[in-house]
Design an enzyme around this catalytic site. Structure first.
Site, PDB file in Angstrom:
ATOM      1  N   TYR A 143     -54.321 -70.752   8.892  1.00  0.00           N
ATOM      2  CA  TYR A 143     -53.028 -70.196   9.271  1.00  0.00           C
ATOM      3  C   TYR A 143     -52.287 -71.078  10.278  1.00  0.00           C
ATOM      4  O   TYR A 143     -51.107 -70.861  10.538  1.00  0.00           O
ATOM      5  CB  TYR A 143     -53.182 -68.781   9.844  1.00  0.00           C
ATOM      6  CG  TYR A 143     -53.697 -67.758   8.839  1.00  0.00           C
ATOM      7  CD1 TYR A 143     -53.919 -68.098   7.506  1.00  0.00           C
ATOM      8  CD2 TYR A 143     -53.954 -66.455   9.219  1.00  0.00           C
ATOM      9  CE1 TYR A 143     -54.397 -67.177   6.594  1.00  0.00           C
ATOM     10  CE2 TYR A 143     -54.426 -65.517   8.306  1.00  0.00           C
ATOM     11  CZ  TYR A 143     -54.650 -65.892   6.996  1.00  0.00           C
ATOM     12  OH  TYR A 143     -55.121 -64.961   6.095  1.00  0.00           O
ATOM     13  N   LYS A 199     -67.928 -70.351   3.670  1.00  0.00           N
ATOM     14  CA  LYS A 199     -67.943 -70.800   2.274  1.00  0.00           C
ATOM     15  C   LYS A 199     -68.536 -72.211   2.296  1.00  0.00           C
ATOM     16  O   LYS A 199     -67.926 -73.184   1.844  1.00  0.00           O
ATOM     17  CB  LYS A 199     -66.498 -70.771   1.736  1.00  0.00           C
ATOM     18  CG  LYS A 199     -66.363 -70.952   0.256  1.00  0.00           C
ATOM     19  CD  LYS A 199     -66.871 -69.779  -0.565  1.00  0.00           C
ATOM     20  CE  LYS A 199     -66.795 -70.101  -2.045  1.00  0.00           C
ATOM     21  NZ  LYS A 199     -67.549 -69.172  -2.891  1.00  0.00           N
ATOM     22  N   ASP A 231     -67.640 -64.628  -0.482  1.00  0.00           N
ATOM     23  CA  ASP A 231     -67.539 -63.841  -1.715  1.00  0.00           C
ATOM     24  C   ASP A 231     -68.680 -62.829  -1.788  1.00  0.00           C
ATOM     25  O   ASP A 231     -68.476 -61.660  -2.120  1.00  0.00           O
ATOM     26  CB  ASP A 231     -67.491 -64.745  -2.965  1.00  0.00           C
ATOM     27  CG  ASP A 231     -68.408 -65.955  -2.864  1.00  0.00           C
ATOM     28  OD1 ASP A 231     -68.996 -66.195  -1.796  1.00  0.00           O
ATOM     29  OD2 ASP A 231     -68.547 -66.667  -3.881  1.00  0.00           O
ATOM     30  N   ASP A 255     -59.336 -62.146   8.373  1.00  0.00           N
ATOM     31  CA  ASP A 255     -58.155 -61.353   8.030  1.00  0.00           C
ATOM     32  C   ASP A 255     -58.487 -60.450   6.845  1.00  0.00           C
ATOM     33  O   ASP A 255     -58.221 -59.243   6.848  1.00  0.00           O
ATOM     34  CB  ASP A 255     -57.021 -62.345   7.671  1.00  0.00           C
ATOM     35  CG  ASP A 255     -55.682 -61.658   7.493  1.00  0.00           C
ATOM     36  OD1 ASP A 255     -55.569 -60.469   7.816  1.00  0.00           O
ATOM     37  OD2 ASP A 255     -54.744 -62.340   7.029  1.00  0.00           O
ATOM     38  N   ASP A 259     -59.871 -56.149   6.922  1.00  0.00           N
ATOM     39  CA  ASP A 259     -59.112 -55.095   6.229  1.00  0.00           C
ATOM     40  C   ASP A 259     -60.003 -54.372   5.227  1.00  0.00           C
ATOM     41  O   ASP A 259     -59.919 -53.152   5.072  1.00  0.00           O
ATOM     42  CB  ASP A 259     -57.895 -55.687   5.507  1.00  0.00           C
ATOM     43  CG  ASP A 259     -56.667 -55.706   6.410  1.00  0.00           C
ATOM     44  OD1 ASP A 259     -56.805 -55.401   7.610  1.00  0.00           O
ATOM     45  OD2 ASP A 259     -55.567 -56.031   5.916  1.00  0.00           O
TER      46      ASP A 259
END
Ligand code: NAD
Length: 367
Positions: A143, A199, A231, A255, A259
């Site tokens: 980001y 990852k 994942d 992020d 959620d």
């Protein structure tokens, strides 16, 4: 008597209602444990745009920097939706994070046992509730990395690929080390289990996260550190959420999975959060929910996310552990007694009350 300077940013919509509730609970904590909380109310968000033209007035940021901690309600609402992105109320959140150098975002996903029916997961998975702490890096990674557009190349057959857009995931050792340390410190205060979500089978930045996390782990021999690909983590969160305790991860992965974890608790009105910077600097505490303009001013907002955010503030910024425990226990007791705001009322036996009454119940339970 110890005293603390708390910068309070009520914001917009239900923000003032829920920060009032949190401050009232802190005052009760002050009476019981002999502390003084000096609240200074500050403008940010839409109300600040209306009053000053600026979503984050310089005076607000200065007062926050000068406080022991910041408590925020929520910002934004339809009134300001047509403003350009960099002038919208939500800009205040980014500028507060940047201005206070808040690099660690703590997002607990807590499902109280008495509210397990709120979860979209099967009863046998969540009947004991859920209690996961997600530590998300907040000021680096994808980001904030280099981004842009450039001319793309050609396909094998010579067809031009048009414009190409790119974003970059870059993390330095120092950025990783300081967030991973927050993860280990959280784990030490909980069940001493830390999962680093990455990852690393694909991303070089994730491989550096692993190296740094392994290096730091020698300083925390009591904490069991493990690694999981993002994942897989997103699948395991819905399959066996209670196997997780503390998760530490990058800005983007955090992020998304925070959620997801919030969603499996089923109640946005119950989720607190914290954003922390360097030890000794003020942290910022706020409910995860937004300004809920649809119910603002109707005494319907669930104040518990803001109240639990105040408990996090006591624990992580003011080192008042017993006091934080007292708030969390009061909330658990009130919920276990069947008191509900409308958003968390699911059964016939639930006793539905408004914001003010719910706050009064929590205060009355802190004895
Ligand atoms: P929202 O979280 O405000 O509301 C989503 C739904 O959940 C609404 O139906 C609302 O009534 C309900 N809800 C939320 N909090 C509740 C509570 N405490 N008690 C009972 N019900 C609650 O999200 P939204 O509608 O997408 O956004 C509304 C505004 O808030 C927008 O302007 C958005 O940009 C802003 N927002 C601000 C923040 C923040 O300040 N941190 C976060 C998210 C959204």
């Amino acid at each position: 008597m110890s005293s603390f300077r708390i910068a309070v940013i009520p914001g917009d919509g239900i923000g003032p209602e829920v920060t009032n509730a949190a401050c009232a609970v802190l005052e009760q904590i002050g009476r019981k444990f002999d502390h003084q909380f000096d609240f200074s109310e500050l403008l940010a968000g839409g109300s600040a745009i209306d009053a000053t033209g600026d979503a984050l007035p310089a005076a607000t940021l200065a007062a926050c920097k000068n406080s022991d901690s910041v408590l925020l309600g929520a910002v934004g609402g339809p009134k300001w939706d047509d403003l350009p992105g960099n002038r919208r109320p939500e800009r205040a959140l980014l500028d507060l994070r940047g201005g206070l150098n808040l690099y660690a975002n703590l997002r607990p996903a807590i499902l109280f046992e008495a509210l397990s029916v709120a979860s979209p997961l099967k009863a046998e998975i969540v009947d004991k509730g859920i209690d996961i702490m997600i530590v998300r890096e907040l000021t680096g990674g994808l980001y904030f990395g280099e981004r842009g557009r450039r001319a793309g190349g050609n396909l094998e057959d010579g067809t031009p690929m048009g414009v190409e857009a790119y974003d970059t995931e870059a993390y330095s050792e120092v950025e990783i080390e300081r967030i991973v340390r927050v993860g280990f410190d959280m784990a030490m205060g909980r069940s001493k289990k830390l999962t680093c979500v990455d990852k690393a089978n694909i991303l070089e930045s994730s491989r550096l996260w692993r190296e740094v996390a392994n290096k730091i782990s020698s300083e925390y021999p009591e904490v069991a550190l493990d690694f999981m690909y993002v994942d897989n983590a997103s699948m395991q969160l819905v399959r066996r959420p209670n196997d997780f305790d503390v998760i530490v991860t990058t800005n983007m992965f955090g992020d998304i999975i925070s959620d997801e974890a919030g969603m499996i608790t089923g109640s946005i009105g119950m989720l607190p959060s914290a954003s922390l910077g360097k030890p000794g600097t003020p942290g910022m505490y706020e409910p995860v929910h937004g300004s809920a303009p649809d119910i603002a001013g109707m005494d319907m907002a669930n104040p518990l996310a803001a109240i639990l955010s105040a408990a996090m503030m006591l624990r992580w910024s003011l080192s008042l552990t017993r006091e934080a425990d007292a708030i969390e226990k009061a909330v658990t007791d009130v919920i276990a007694s069947g008191w509900r705001t409308k958003d968390i009322a699911y059964g016939q036996d639930d006793k539905v009350i408004g914001t003010k009454e719910m706050t009064a119940k929590v205060i009355a339970s802190i004895v």
